[in-house]
Design a protein around this motif. Sequence first.
Motif, PDB file in Angstrom:
ATOM      1  N   LEU A 191      10.578  56.682  37.727  1.00 13.57           N
ATOM      2  CA  LEU A 191      11.654  57.661  37.885  1.00 13.57           C
ATOM      3  C   LEU A 191      11.507  58.385  39.217  1.00 13.57           C
ATOM      4  O   LEU A 191      10.409  58.803  39.586  1.00 13.57           O
ATOM      5  CB  LEU A 191      11.610  58.671  36.737  1.00 13.57           C
ATOM      6  N   ALA A 192      12.597  58.547  39.917  1.00 11.29           N
ATOM      7  CA  ALA A 192      12.586  59.225  41.219  1.00 11.29           C
ATOM      8  C   ALA A 192      12.752  60.726  41.005  1.00 11.29           C
ATOM      9  O   ALA A 192      13.805  61.308  41.289  1.00 11.29           O
ATOM     10  CB  ALA A 192      13.692  58.673  42.111  1.00 11.29           C
ATOM     11  N   MET A 193      11.700  61.357  40.507  1.00 10.75           N
ATOM     12  CA  MET A 193      11.754  62.790  40.232  1.00 10.75           C
ATOM     13  C   MET A 193      11.526  63.587  41.513  1.00 10.75           C
ATOM     14  O   MET A 193      10.829  63.123  42.422  1.00 10.75           O
ATOM     15  CB  MET A 193      10.684  63.174  39.196  1.00 10.75           C
ATOM     16  N   PRO A 194      12.094  64.792  41.605  1.00  8.84           N
ATOM     17  CA  PRO A 194      11.844  65.630  42.782  1.00  8.84           C
ATOM     18  C   PRO A 194      10.377  66.037  42.858  1.00  8.84           C
ATOM     19  O   PRO A 194       9.665  66.032  41.850  1.00  8.84           O
ATOM     20  CB  PRO A 194      12.748  66.840  42.555  1.00  8.84           C
ATOM     21  N   ALA A 195       9.938  66.393  44.059  1.00 11.97           N
ATOM     22  CA  ALA A 195       8.519  66.690  44.278  1.00 11.97           C
ATOM     23  C   ALA A 195       8.018  67.802  43.377  1.00 11.97           C
ATOM     24  O   ALA A 195       6.886  67.754  42.885  1.00 11.97           O
ATOM     25  CB  ALA A 195       8.297  67.038  45.748  1.00 11.97           C
ATOM     26  N   TRP A 196       8.840  68.817  43.128  1.00  6.88           N
ATOM     27  CA  TRP A 196       8.379  69.959  42.331  1.00  6.88           C
ATOM     28  C   TRP A 196       8.049  69.547  40.904  1.00  6.88           C
ATOM     29  O   TRP A 196       7.189  70.147  40.256  1.00  6.88           O
ATOM     30  CB  TRP A 196       9.415  71.085  42.330  1.00  6.88           C
TER      31      TRP A 196
END
Length: 282
Positions: A169-174
Amino acid sequence: MRVVDGRGNLLSDRVALALIAPGPALAGQNRAGASRPSDWMDRLTVVAGCRAPCQPGTYDNAGYTHANNQPWTLVKYEGERFSIAQQRDLQAPVAFNDRLVYITIDEVLEHVQNRALRELMSVIDEYRVAKGYLPFSAPLDEVDGLCQAGLRLGHPPLGAGSCGPGEALAMPAWFGASGWHRYFIFAASGRCVRGSTGCNAPGLRLDTNNGINGLLFSPGRPLLNPPYAASLGGAQRPINGGALSADAADWLDDIENAAGAPDIYVTPVPSATVNDRLHVIN
């Protein structure tokens, strides 16, 4: 932080944030020039021998000096709460007009968790639209969230692992920096993963519905004391000695959900032994 009422009784010991609105200056408070915290915030004393329930002592909202790792106690007092007899238990005259509101860590985490959940659900939906199926999972004891090919119950995958490029999954860095991938539990139907014939029934069975493509669990606080979760029968320790547990029963409270096989799940019903939450992915 801790917050007590005007008679020293504990209101909460899980305070994350408190806001104090000082009232008009009282006798001895000088707010001109180089004022001190005590010129703005008040204190009161609950006398020994006070009528129960009460906790004798002095409570000072300006008392910033306290040892590291020791609770800082604030007082929330509104005189109209107590009878005249109860107010006599306070050191007279009562000179206190602070107004205090507070937010507990549980309230903060509820909002933060919901924000993380919305982001995760959105990215999973984008993944499904782009690929036509759901991702495999990361093992429960995998700290970095690396995907494991063929695994359909675990944590949301944050890295490719053995699943290959583009399969996480391309989750945001945070999301990863805050460790949310080590919190949520993700389950996918065998009909809705790479190599399957399509996201169609029969899929995961949830209660009486066997057409579910995927599920997300938000585990509640670990149950450390009796009554224990039925899935484990003892203290849940999803994190033990700095390591993540590989046992789903340390994360999920219902026996069926912790077993996860053969793809049979139940909707968590809140109780003394169940505090998980469930979100359906279809």
